[in-house]
Scaffold this active site. Structure first.
Site, mmCIF file in Angstrom:
data_model
loop_
_atom_site.group_PDB
_atom_site.id
_atom_site.type_symbol
_atom_site.label_atom_id
_atom_site.label_comp_id
_atom_site.label_asym_id
_atom_site.label_seq_id
_atom_site.Cartn_x
_atom_site.Cartn_y
_atom_site.Cartn_z
ATOM 1 N N ASP A 16 0.861 -1.180 0.000
ATOM 2 C CA ASP A 16 0.000 0.000 0.000
ATOM 3 C C ASP A 16 0.896 1.228 0.000
ATOM 4 O OD1 ASP A 16 -2.424 1.555 0.270
ATOM 5 O OD2 ASP A 16 -1.951 1.813 2.380
ATOM 6 N N SER A 17 0.290 2.379 -0.235
ATOM 7 C CA SER A 17 1.050 3.627 -0.193
ATOM 8 C C SER A 17 1.463 3.988 1.222
ATOM 9 C CB SER A 17 0.215 4.766 -0.791
ATOM 10 O OG SER A 17 -0.995 4.906 -0.067
ATOM 11 N N CYS A 79 -4.257 -1.041 -2.178
ATOM 12 C CA CYS A 79 -4.337 0.416 -2.360
ATOM 13 C C CYS A 79 -5.246 0.655 -3.552
ATOM 14 C CB CYS A 79 -2.944 0.987 -2.622
ATOM 15 S SG CYS A 79 -2.906 2.708 -3.154
ATOM 16 N N GLU A 158 -5.402 8.406 10.090
ATOM 17 C CA GLU A 158 -4.007 8.214 10.484
ATOM 18 C C GLU A 158 -3.670 8.901 11.804
ATOM 19 O OE1 GLU A 158 -1.197 8.855 7.359
ATOM 20 O OE2 GLU A 158 -2.051 7.241 6.135
ATOM 21 N N CYS A 190 -11.388 3.303 -0.130
ATOM 22 C CA CYS A 190 -10.029 3.602 0.327
ATOM 23 C C CYS A 190 -9.774 2.670 1.496
ATOM 24 C CB CYS A 190 -9.915 5.070 0.762
ATOM 25 S SG CYS A 190 -8.334 5.463 1.571
ATOM 26 N N HIS A 192 -8.197 2.955 4.098
ATOM 27 C CA HIS A 192 -8.268 3.569 5.430
ATOM 28 C C HIS A 192 -9.694 3.524 5.991
ATOM 29 C CE1 HIS A 192 -4.405 5.341 4.294
ATOM 30 N NE2 HIS A 192 -4.249 5.773 5.532
#
Length: 277
Positions: A16-17, A79, A158, A190, A192
């Protein structure tokens, strides 16, 4: 026979990024407990969502080369942006199975919708690529797909603000127009976003089905490993390193975040120079 057994016991590469793909790694740990994982988070070059297709594809190639040095048997692009921009090219370039998170989530949304109105929340790059819309409408032309970029949600996740009034307020503003057009299915586009699934569900209401591509991708990975005869059928021996984590920067920060969402905790994360690959 021994070579086949060795291949089955090889790890799965996940990248993932940054940290969002840990939600995919967590699902693999939960659904496929016999499998080993090598995870790479490109923390030095995050976010991918604001970068060009060419740049994201170049970064993804470097990461795939690194994962191949770890002798992985399959790769999951955890991702959405990299899945949208790089998957098609990478599939042609590597000789092991490689899947992304977009198609499994899109398939699940098509199956879930009742009124034919599907919403997608994601980064600007994923929404701008139109990949969910193209894939869904190609497979079911009666369905309409409405995308909404939600750039502020990633930094909130995050920062660990999963259950926070600020996150609720920002999410409510983003989701308002999707509520107004009466979607009945929403893709968390996404990696996240599963961390704020509860907040999104509360805002959207019980009538809207939330699709978590991390969950759906792991289901597809399981089917793929079985089809290719690559699944590990036994738990690795005691003392075997089940999960290894690598990053391109800020290993301590990554480890702290990972330990907040990976139920088993992680012992360490090693920083590597990804530009060398």
């Amino acid at each position: 026979m021994k070579e086949k057994e060795s291949l089955c016991n090889a790890p799965i590469g996940v990248f993932d990024s940054g940290v969002g793909g840990l939600t995919v790694a967590r699902e693999i740990m939960r659904q496929l407990p016999n499998e080993r994982i090598v995870y790479f988070g490109d923390t030095a070059r995050v976010p991918y969502g604001s970068k060009s297709r060419e740049t994201v594809t170049r970064f993804s190639r470097q990461i795939v080369r690194f994962l191949q040095t770890q002798e992985v048997k399959a790769i999951v692009i955890a991702c959405n942006t990299a899945s949208a921009y790089a998957l098609d090219e990478l599939e042609q370039e590597v000789d092991i199975p490689i899947i992304g998170v977009v198609k499994p989530g899109a398939k699940a949304a098509i199956e879930a919708t009742r009124n034919g109105k599907i919403g997608v929340i994601a980064t600007e790059a994923t929404i701008g690529s139109g990949i969910y819309k193209r894939y869904i409408e190609k497979n079911d032309s009666s369905v309409s797909v409405i995308g909404k970029a939600c750039p502020l949600l990633v930094p909130l996740v995050e920062e660990g603000l999963w259950e926070d009034p600020v996150t609720d307020e920002i999410a409510r503003r983003y989701l308002a127009e999707l509520i107004d057009i009466d979607i009945d299915t929403l893709i968390l586009g996404c990696t996240h976003y599963p961390m704020i699934r509860t907040a999104v569900g509360r805002i959207m209401g019980d009538a809207v089905t939330l699709v978590n591509p991390a969950y759906e991708t792991t289901r597809e990975l399981k089917e793929l490993l079985e089809k290719e005869g690559l699944e590990s059928d036994k738990r690795p021996e005691l003392g075997t390193e089940l999960y290894r984590f690598f990053v391109s920067d800020a290993a301590e920060k990554f480890q702290k975040f990972a330990n907040s969402i990976i139920p088993y905790g992680i012992l360490s994360a090693k920083a590597i120079h990804i530009e060398e690959y």
